[in-house]
Design a protein around this motif. Structure first.
Motif, PDB file in Angstrom:
ATOM      1  N   PRO A 102      89.771  22.360 -23.839  1.00 32.48           N
ATOM      2  CA  PRO A 102      90.652  22.880 -24.289  1.00 32.48           C
ATOM      3  C   PRO A 102      90.727  24.082 -24.584  1.00 32.48           C
ATOM      4  CG  PRO A 102      89.247  21.602 -25.815  1.00 32.48           C
ATOM      5  CD  PRO A 102      88.934  22.052 -24.818  1.00 32.48           C
ATOM      6  N   GLU A 103      92.108  25.129 -24.481  1.00 32.14           N
ATOM      7  CA  GLU A 103      92.131  26.927 -24.668  1.00 32.14           C
ATOM      8  C   GLU A 103      91.142  26.897 -25.937  1.00 32.14           C
ATOM      9  OE1 GLU A 103      95.775  28.585 -23.475  1.00 32.14           O
ATOM     10  OE2 GLU A 103      95.455  28.762 -22.185  1.00 32.14           O
ATOM     11  N   LYS A 104      90.761  25.884 -26.946  1.00 33.77           N
ATOM     12  CA  LYS A 104      90.682  26.228 -28.081  1.00 33.77           C
ATOM     13  C   LYS A 104      89.496  25.823 -28.239  1.00 33.77           C
ATOM     14  CE  LYS A 104      91.271  26.064 -32.797  1.00 33.77           C
ATOM     15  NZ  LYS A 104      92.433  26.119 -34.474  1.00 33.77           N
ATOM     16  N   THR A 148      96.134  25.281 -17.506  1.00 31.05           N
ATOM     17  CA  THR A 148      96.429  26.313 -17.776  1.00 31.05           C
ATOM     18  C   THR A 148      97.096  27.557 -16.999  1.00 31.05           C
ATOM     19  OG1 THR A 148      96.397  25.516 -19.564  1.00 31.05           O
ATOM     20  CG2 THR A 148      97.364  27.860 -19.634  1.00 31.05           C
ATOM     21  N   SER A 251      93.435  30.434 -26.121  1.00 30.80           N
ATOM     22  CA  SER A 251      94.873  30.039 -27.769  1.00 30.80           C
ATOM     23  C   SER A 251      94.374  29.168 -28.290  1.00 30.80           C
ATOM     24  CB  SER A 251      95.812  29.650 -26.418  1.00 30.80           C
ATOM     25  OG  SER A 251      95.949  28.458 -26.164  1.00 30.80           O
ATOM     26  N   ASP A 252      95.426  29.488 -29.082  1.00 29.06           N
ATOM     27  CA  ASP A 252      94.773  28.704 -30.584  1.00 29.06           C
ATOM     28  C   ASP A 252      95.636  26.422 -30.289  1.00 29.06           C
ATOM     29  OD1 ASP A 252      93.895  30.439 -32.108  1.00 29.06           O
ATOM     30  OD2 ASP A 252      96.027  30.278 -32.856  1.00 29.06           O
ATOM     31  N   SER A 253      95.639  26.086 -28.725  1.00 23.53           N
ATOM     32  CA  SER A 253      95.639  25.348 -28.307  1.00 23.53           C
ATOM     33  C   SER A 253      94.464  24.107 -28.059  1.00 23.53           C
ATOM     34  CB  SER A 253      96.956  25.264 -27.331  1.00 23.53           C
ATOM     35  OG  SER A 253      97.606  23.570 -27.148  1.00 23.53           O
ATOM     36  N   THR A 254      95.312  23.018 -28.630  1.00 23.31           N
ATOM     37  CA  THR A 254      94.105  22.244 -28.159  1.00 23.31           C
ATOM     38  C   THR A 254      94.661  21.082 -27.447  1.00 23.31           C
ATOM     39  OG1 THR A 254      94.207  20.606 -30.252  1.00 23.31           O
ATOM     40  CG2 THR A 254      92.344  22.016 -30.927  1.00 23.31           C
ATOM     41  N   THR A 255      94.909  21.366 -27.155  1.00 18.69           N
ATOM     42  CA  THR A 255      95.879  19.973 -26.214  1.00 18.69           C
ATOM     43  C   THR A 255      95.522  20.964 -24.642  1.00 18.69           C
ATOM     44  OG1 THR A 255      98.665  20.643 -26.453  1.00 18.69           O
ATOM     45  CG2 THR A 255      97.701  18.777 -27.765  1.00 18.69           C
ATOM     46  N   LYS A 256      96.321  22.251 -24.827  1.00 19.18           N
ATOM     47  CA  LYS A 256      96.306  23.193 -23.070  1.00 19.18           C
ATOM     48  C   LYS A 256      94.707  23.563 -22.761  1.00 19.18           C
ATOM     49  CE  LYS A 256     100.574  25.680 -24.127  1.00 19.18           C
ATOM     50  NZ  LYS A 256     101.098  27.130 -24.639  1.00 19.18           N
TER      51      LYS A 256
END
Length: 270
Positions: A102-104, A148, A251-256
């Motif tokens: 993930p991004e995070k 992403t 980023s702060d995303s755990t889904t991207k």
């Protein structure tokens, strides 16, 4: 020749020194729907270690404490009941060894990006650390399920020999479908980028990364080969292979993030 073989979920078995290798399916072009490479040789109900020989790899995941990602040893990865979780698992459709970053996530001290990635080891359990002299190759068949922006799917990384923590090279896959090789200019840093192919997201493709003669990088993507000179500033360094999903955006995303499925991975040294 000493070969380290990752048993894959593909169609035809051929004998090789040190184990079995399975021939890869034909690499897909840049059009059409996403691929799922099903095979009776893979058991989608077991951990990756049940379908793949993970005795010469260590896994790093995007979890743990800040600056210190969790690593999973070769001994824990091996076997049908070996380690798997949401970041490293068997695809239940086709038995692919799948990496999710993930991004995070937790990163190493020298990177801002999370990864779910294999690091080459010796079968004894020590870290692989080989000289540029000789011939060293890593072959893979894979598909980027989702990304992403940009993901590194293969590396030759510097080992001992100096203070640099840089790679010798990184092979990137971008969301545009471009496959890009980044060759490091020196152990101090700086990359030169080379676009070497284009494959749509979700389509199967193959690469071979190698070095030979102590001074040449050899790259083959879907049958097309290019060569690059290794600067002499790298001569003092040992090397090792890495493969998986090393996400190149944060980023702060755990889904991207970047999800990468491997159907074949073989490392050879001579």
């Amino acid at each position: 020749m000493r070969m380290r073989t990752l048993l894959t979920s593909l169609a035809t078995v051929v004998a090789v020194t040190g184990g079995l290798a399975l021939t890869a399916p034909a690499a897909s072009g840049s059009t059409g729907a996403a691929d799922v490479v099903a095979s009776p040789l893979a058991d989608p109900s077991v951990a990756p270690g049940g379908n793949f020989d993970l005795g010469v790899w260590q896994l790093q995941e995007p979890v743990g404490s800040p600056g210190s990602p969790t690593t999973i040893s070769s001994s824990r990865l091996q076997g049908a009941n070996g380690f798997q979780d949401s970041y490293f698992y068997t695809d239940t459709r086709d038995g692919a060894m799948t990496f999710w970053a993930p991004e995070k996530g937790v990163t190493t001290p020298n990177s801002n990006y999370a990864r779910s990635e294999l690091r080459e080891m010796n079968r004894s359990g020590s870290a692989a650390n080989w000289s540029l002299s000789g011939t060293h190759t890593m072959k893979a068949t894979l598909r980027v399920v989702s990304v992403t922006s940009n993901v590194c799917v293969g590396q030759i990384h510097l080992g001992t020999g100096g203070t640099s923590t840089k790679p010798l090279l990184e092979l990137y896959y971008r969301s545009s479908g471009d496959i890009v090789l980044g060759t490091e200019n020196s152990p101090a840093g700086g990359q030169t980028l080379h676009t070497v192919g284009n494959v749509s997201v979700g389509k199967t493709w193959s690469y071979t990364i190698g070095v030979s003669g102590g001074n040449t990088i050899n790259l083959t993507v879907n049958g097309s080969t290019t060569h690059y000179a290794i600067p002499s500033s790298f001569n003092a360094y040992k090397q090792y292979f890495k493969a998986g999903s090393y996400n190149q955006s944060s980023s702060d995303s755990t889904t991207k993030g970047a999800r990468v499925a491997f159907y074949g991975l073989t490392v050879a040294h001579s």
